[in-house]
Design a protein around this motif. Structure first.
Motif, PDB file in Angstrom:
ATOM      1  N   LEU A 201       0.809  -1.213   0.000  1.00 11.32           N
ATOM      2  CA  LEU A 201       0.000   0.000   0.000  1.00 11.32           C
ATOM      3  C   LEU A 201       0.839   1.258   0.000  1.00 11.32           C
ATOM      4  CD1 LEU A 201      -2.758  -1.036   2.562  1.00 11.32           C
ATOM      5  CD2 LEU A 201      -2.930  -0.990   0.076  1.00 11.32           C
ATOM      6  N   GLY A 202       2.139   1.114   0.243  1.00  9.21           N
ATOM      7  CA  GLY A 202       3.013   2.275   0.225  1.00  9.21           C
ATOM      8  C   GLY A 202       2.911   3.089   1.502  1.00  9.21           C
ATOM      9  N   VAL A 203       3.539   4.260   1.490  1.00  9.12           N
ATOM     10  CA  VAL A 203       3.539   5.137   2.652  1.00  9.12           C
ATOM     11  C   VAL A 203       2.186   5.832   2.760  1.00  9.12           C
ATOM     12  CG1 VAL A 203       4.625   7.116   3.753  1.00  9.12           C
ATOM     13  CG2 VAL A 203       6.014   5.494   2.434  1.00  9.12           C
ATOM     14  N   LEU A 204       1.587   5.778   3.942  1.00  9.86           N
ATOM     15  CA  LEU A 204       0.303   6.428   4.135  1.00  9.86           C
ATOM     16  C   LEU A 204       0.487   7.935   4.164  1.00  9.86           C
ATOM     17  CD1 LEU A 204      -1.256   4.177   6.914  1.00  9.86           C
ATOM     18  CD2 LEU A 204      -1.617   4.058   4.456  1.00  9.86           C
ATOM     19  N   PRO A 205      -0.306   8.667   3.397  1.00  8.23           N
ATOM     20  CA  PRO A 205      -0.155  10.126   3.371  1.00  8.23           C
ATOM     21  C   PRO A 205      -0.650  10.751   4.665  1.00  8.23           C
ATOM     22  CG  PRO A 205      -2.067   9.454   2.091  1.00  8.23           C
ATOM     23  CD  PRO A 205      -1.369   8.196   2.491  1.00  8.23           C
ATOM     24  N   VAL A 206      -0.155  11.938   4.952  1.00  8.83           N
ATOM     25  CA  VAL A 206      -0.595  12.678   6.140  1.00  8.83           C
ATOM     26  C   VAL A 206      -1.991  13.222   5.887  1.00  8.83           C
ATOM     27  CG1 VAL A 206      -0.146  14.660   7.618  1.00  8.83           C
ATOM     28  CG2 VAL A 206       1.763  13.271   6.756  1.00  8.83           C
ATOM     29  N   VAL A 207      -2.872  13.047   6.855  1.00  5.14           N
ATOM     30  CA  VAL A 207      -4.248  13.521   6.738  1.00  5.14           C
ATOM     31  C   VAL A 207      -4.461  14.648   7.726  1.00  5.14           C
ATOM     32  CG1 VAL A 207      -6.679  12.906   6.980  1.00  5.14           C
ATOM     33  CG2 VAL A 207      -5.071  11.264   6.010  1.00  5.14           C
ATOM     34  N   ARG A 208      -4.984  15.735   7.264  1.00  2.00           N
ATOM     35  CA  ARG A 208      -5.205  16.905   8.121  1.00  2.00           C
ATOM     36  C   ARG A 208      -6.600  16.855   8.722  1.00  2.00           C
ATOM     37  NH1 ARG A 208      -2.332  18.662   3.706  1.00  2.00           N
ATOM     38  NH2 ARG A 208      -0.351  19.710   4.166  1.00  2.00           N
ATOM     39  N   ARG A 209      -6.670  16.900  10.031  1.00  2.00           N
ATOM     40  CA  ARG A 209      -7.950  16.937  10.715  1.00  2.00           C
ATOM     41  C   ARG A 209      -8.524  18.351  10.676  1.00  2.00           C
ATOM     42  NH1 ARG A 209     -10.965  13.080  12.403  1.00  2.00           N
ATOM     43  NH2 ARG A 209     -11.154  13.704  14.570  1.00  2.00           N
ATOM     44  N   ARG A 210      -9.833  18.463  10.570  1.00  2.00           N
ATOM     45  CA  ARG A 210     -10.469  19.773  10.591  1.00  2.00           C
ATOM     46  C   ARG A 210     -10.600  20.236  12.041  1.00  2.00           C
ATOM     47  NH1 ARG A 210     -16.440  20.915   9.879  1.00  2.00           N
ATOM     48  NH2 ARG A 210     -15.936  22.122  11.738  1.00  2.00           N
ATOM     49  N   GLU A 211     -10.981  21.497  12.210  1.00  2.00           N
ATOM     50  CA  GLU A 211     -11.187  22.033  13.549  1.00  2.00           C
ATOM     51  C   GLU A 211     -12.427  21.389  14.181  1.00  2.00           C
ATOM     52  OE1 GLU A 211      -9.337  24.219  15.335  1.00  2.00           O
ATOM     53  OE2 GLU A 211      -7.849  23.989  13.728  1.00  2.00           O
ATOM     54  N   PRO A 212     -12.463  21.264  15.514  1.00  2.00           N
ATOM     55  CA  PRO A 212     -13.652  20.699  16.173  1.00  2.00           C
ATOM     56  C   PRO A 212     -14.895  21.534  15.889  1.00  2.00           C
ATOM     57  CG  PRO A 212     -11.788  20.791  17.694  1.00  2.00           C
ATOM     58  CD  PRO A 212     -11.376  21.555  16.474  1.00  2.00           C
ATOM     59  N   VAL A 213     -16.040  20.884  15.924  1.00  2.00           N
ATOM     60  CA  VAL A 213     -17.310  21.582  15.726  1.00  2.00           C
ATOM     61  C   VAL A 213     -17.530  22.536  16.901  1.00  2.00           C
ATOM     62  CG1 VAL A 213     -19.814  21.309  15.534  1.00  2.00           C
ATOM     63  CG2 VAL A 213     -18.269  19.648  14.442  1.00  2.00           C
ATOM     64  N   GLY A 214     -17.782  23.809  16.578  1.00  2.00           N
ATOM     65  CA  GLY A 214     -18.002  24.822  17.610  1.00  2.00           C
ATOM     66  C   GLY A 214     -19.468  25.122  17.819  1.00  2.00           C
ATOM     67  N   ALA A 215     -19.745  26.005  18.773  1.00  2.00           N
ATOM     68  CA  ALA A 215     -21.129  26.320  19.129  1.00  2.00           C
ATOM     69  C   ALA A 215     -21.887  26.930  17.952  1.00  2.00           C
ATOM     70  CB  ALA A 215     -21.152  27.277  20.325  1.00  2.00           C
ATOM     71  N   GLU A 216     -21.232  27.804  17.196  1.00  2.00           N
ATOM     72  CA  GLU A 216     -21.912  28.454  16.071  1.00  2.00           C
ATOM     73  C   GLU A 216     -22.311  27.437  15.011  1.00  2.00           C
ATOM     74  OE1 GLU A 216     -21.100  31.994  12.749  1.00  2.00           O
ATOM     75  OE2 GLU A 216     -19.651  31.615  14.373  1.00  2.00           O
ATOM     76  N   GLU A 217     -21.392  26.553  14.664  1.00  2.00           N
ATOM     77  CA  GLU A 217     -21.692  25.532  13.655  1.00  2.00           C
ATOM     78  C   GLU A 217     -22.773  24.591  14.165  1.00  2.00           C
ATOM     79  OE1 GLU A 217     -19.292  22.278  10.836  1.00  2.00           O
ATOM     80  OE2 GLU A 217     -18.251  23.369  12.437  1.00  2.00           O
ATOM     81  N   TRP A 218     -22.734  24.255  15.455  1.00  2.00           N
ATOM     82  CA  TRP A 218     -23.743  23.365  16.026  1.00  2.00           C
ATOM     83  C   TRP A 218     -25.129  24.002  15.947  1.00  2.00           C
ATOM     84  CZ3 TRP A 218     -23.872  18.436  18.003  1.00  2.00           C
ATOM     85  CH2 TRP A 218     -24.958  18.088  18.805  1.00  2.00           C
ATOM     86  N   ASN A 219     -25.213  25.274  16.293  1.00  2.00           N
ATOM     87  CA  ASN A 219     -26.510  25.945  16.315  1.00  2.00           C
ATOM     88  C   ASN A 219     -27.089  26.133  14.923  1.00  2.00           C
ATOM     89  OD1 ASN A 219     -26.498  26.190  19.121  1.00  2.00           O
ATOM     90  ND2 ASN A 219     -25.413  28.151  19.071  1.00  2.00           N
ATOM     91  N   THR A 220     -26.246  26.246  13.919  1.00  2.00           N
ATOM     92  CA  THR A 220     -26.768  26.372  12.545  1.00  2.00           C
ATOM     93  C   THR A 220     -27.453  25.090  12.084  1.00  2.00           C
ATOM     94  OG1 THR A 220     -24.618  25.685  11.628  1.00  2.00           O
ATOM     95  CG2 THR A 220     -25.022  28.055  11.876  1.00  2.00           C
ATOM     96  N   ASN A 221     -27.173  23.970  12.773  1.00  2.00           N
ATOM     97  CA  ASN A 221     -27.806  22.698  12.420  1.00  2.00           C
ATOM     98  C   ASN A 221     -28.997  22.389  13.320  1.00  2.00           C
ATOM     99  OD1 ASN A 221     -26.015  21.119  10.308  1.00  2.00           O
ATOM    100  ND2 ASN A 221     -24.594  22.137  11.701  1.00  2.00           N
TER     101      ASN A 221
END
Length: 548
Positions: A201-221
């Protein structure tokens, strides 16, 4: 076809000896039994200090009874199990020693046809009218599973089967490689069979994690009445980045199923009031047990004693639980005692305090912590049952998964008497609680509670951990004791590292579960899902319970 050596038994004058066999068909004379399975009518199982089997052929062969096949060293049941792979053996209603061969029924054929209606388990898009299991679906199914590539090839079969049968072998291999990248198919001289091996499978590429879900994003849902919207998308964002800490008190109630996602704010308030009353009624039950009653209730005494011991050594370095007479310790004790009233059958088992501790730390309220803990224990219940069937199943599944993903490493572990992966026992029992730092446990658990990309995602996390330690174990030629130390005592892996190995690569399809596709410009999540994991789901979809 059965083709075997006949055992010649010395003559015996004892009563009850097996009857002398009837005349043998021409092909069966001499030192061999030879007959086709399609000609078999019944098998009689006899015991005479050892087991022996008597085969009877169908009427078209004049009901010939073949010589007895003896199993002096055991193995008759294994032999019958092998036969059951190719035919249906049913016990006679009048003779318990007689197993009759049942012909393929229309109902049975239909059941196999329905089972394989989705021939590729959702991994390959095929229109229903293009699927065709020619002749008998039972035969087609069993033959397909014994010849893996032929089974997959059937998924592409069109009504014009003659044209596809004329495809060259190499073209069939290319077709399979397109459907399941990551395979290396080598043709053998024997027609109809191929050896499938894994490519690097070769070398696994680096994966960038997104920022945690915040209050504003939570409330929009959330709609004006408090119902959560875009639940699938919200779970994906939590999977990719987790929740910010201030949101966990509310978010975990949804992730664990305490709060229904579609409930309104008022419905959740009403639910909280009912659950609060129910909790304190159960708490009062054990609080009101007198010393005299406790003397006559050994189970209650044992649970209380074990809880008190475990509470005093659970996460004492965490500020929420440190010091003497800490209010957090009292809440931890009370919630666990109340759970004994909630689940009398299970009561308390060592390790459950580790599962409750992070939940109580986040909730800071014994009622909310209790009901979230109840929901978590619904998922983990089999881990703590007396027979520990859940643990046995998970260790078996993990061994199967590792064998498929990394056969060389799995073979090394087997050679070191570590193939059963018992050193992973604690990882699975309490979901890495003692292997990771406390903040990392919070992040990993909420990621797993999303249920993405599969219910058994924790097994993939185990594989990621083993993969990170593989080179050290194999290069240093560690034995059983050294492997145990590496995987249990000196293990140190943080969730940020797991994200790049397991949450991204092990966990999903490009553009859906993982992060970093845009930055890298190539597939970062296809690598393992379209290779080993994809094939794993084809072989045994129940293992990962993937819903794609």
């Amino acid at each position: 076809m059965v083709h075997t050596v006949q055992f010649r038994k010395k003559p015996s004058n004892h009563e009850g000896a097996p009857p002398q066999p009837a005349p043998i068909p021409e092909k069966s004379k001499g030192s061999r039994l030879f007959f086709r399975l399609s000609d078999l009518a019944s098998v009689r199982v006899k015991e005479e200090g050892w087991s022996y089997l008597v085969f009877t052929l169908r009427d078209r062969n004049m009901g010939v009874e073949l010589p007895a096949l003896h199993f002096h060293q055991g193995g008759s049941e294994v032999f019958l199990d092998c036969l059951r792979k190719y035919m249906l053996l049913t016990e006679s209603t009048t003779d318990a020693s007689l197993l009759q061969v049942s012909p393929h029924s229309r109902a049975l054929s239909q059941s196999f046809e329905n089972l394989l209606d989705d021939a590729t388990f959702g991994l390959i898009t095929v229109q229903p009218h293009t699927l065709k299991f020619s002749q008998d679906p039972v035969t087609t199914t069993l033959g397909g599973f014994s010849k893996v590539t032929n089974y997959l090839f059937d998924a592409f079969r069109s009504p014009d089967t003659v044209l596809l049968k004329q495809r060259p072998v190499g073209e069939v291999a290319d077709l399979l490689n397109e459907a399941i990248p990551g395979l290396d198919i080598n043709q053998l001289e024997e027609p109809g069979f191929e050896v499938i091996t894994r490519i690097d499978l070769g070398v696994l590429p680096v994966v960038r994690r997104r920022e945690p879900v915040g209050a504003e994003e939570w409330n929009t849902n959330m709609d004006p009445e408090g119902r959560m919207r875009n639940i699938s998308h919200l779970k994906q964002t939590i999977f990719k980045g987790g929740l910010c800490h201030v949101l966990r008190k509310e978010g975990w109630k949804f992730l664990l199923g305490y709060f229904p996602w579609e409930s309104t704010l008022e419905e959740r308030r009403s639910l909280t009031r009912r659950k609060t009353d129910e909790y304190f009624r159960m708490k009062l039950q054990w609080k009101s047990v007198s010393e005299e009653q406790e003397k006559h209730n050994s189970m209650f005494r044992d649970h209380r004693s074990l809880i008190e011991k475990d509470v005093n050594r659970t996460d004492r370095t965490n500020t929420f639980y440190e010091g003497q007479d800490n209010p957090g310790l009292i809440l931890l004790h009370d919630v666990l005692m109340t759970y004994c009233m909630y689940d009398f059958d299970l009561g308390y088992v060592q390790g459950m305090s580790d599962l409750l501790s992070p939940i109580l730390y986040v909730m800071e309220d014994e009622v909310d912590a209790f009901w979230c803990f109840v929901s978590f224990m619904d998922q983990m219940h089999q881990n703590f049952e007396e027979q520990m069937q859940g643990m046995k199943t998970q260790l078996t599944q993990l061994s199967t998964l590792l064998r498929l993903l990394d056969l060389s490493f799995w073979n090394y572990l087997v050679a070191q008497d570590s193939g059963h992966l018992y050193f992973c026992f604690r990882w699975l029992l309490i979901r890495f609680k003692r292997e990771l730092s406390f903040p990392d446990v919070l992040r990993l658990w909420e990621v797993m509670w999303t249920g993405l990309p599969c219910q058994n995602f924790h097994l993939l996390v185990c594989c990621a951990i083993l993969d990170s330690e593989k080179h050290q174990i194999m290069e240093e030629q560690y034995g059983f004791n050294e492997i145990l130390k590496v995987c249990v005592l000196t293990f140190c892996l943080y969730v940020c590292s797991l994200a790049s190995v397991s949450v991204g690569e092990w966990g999903g399809r490009r553009g859906e579960w993982g992060e970093g596709e845009e930055e890298s410009g190539d597939s970062t999540t296809d690598t393992l899902m379209s290779g080993p994991l994809c094939l794993l789901v084809v072989f045994n979809p129940s293992l990962l319970k993937v819903s794609i």
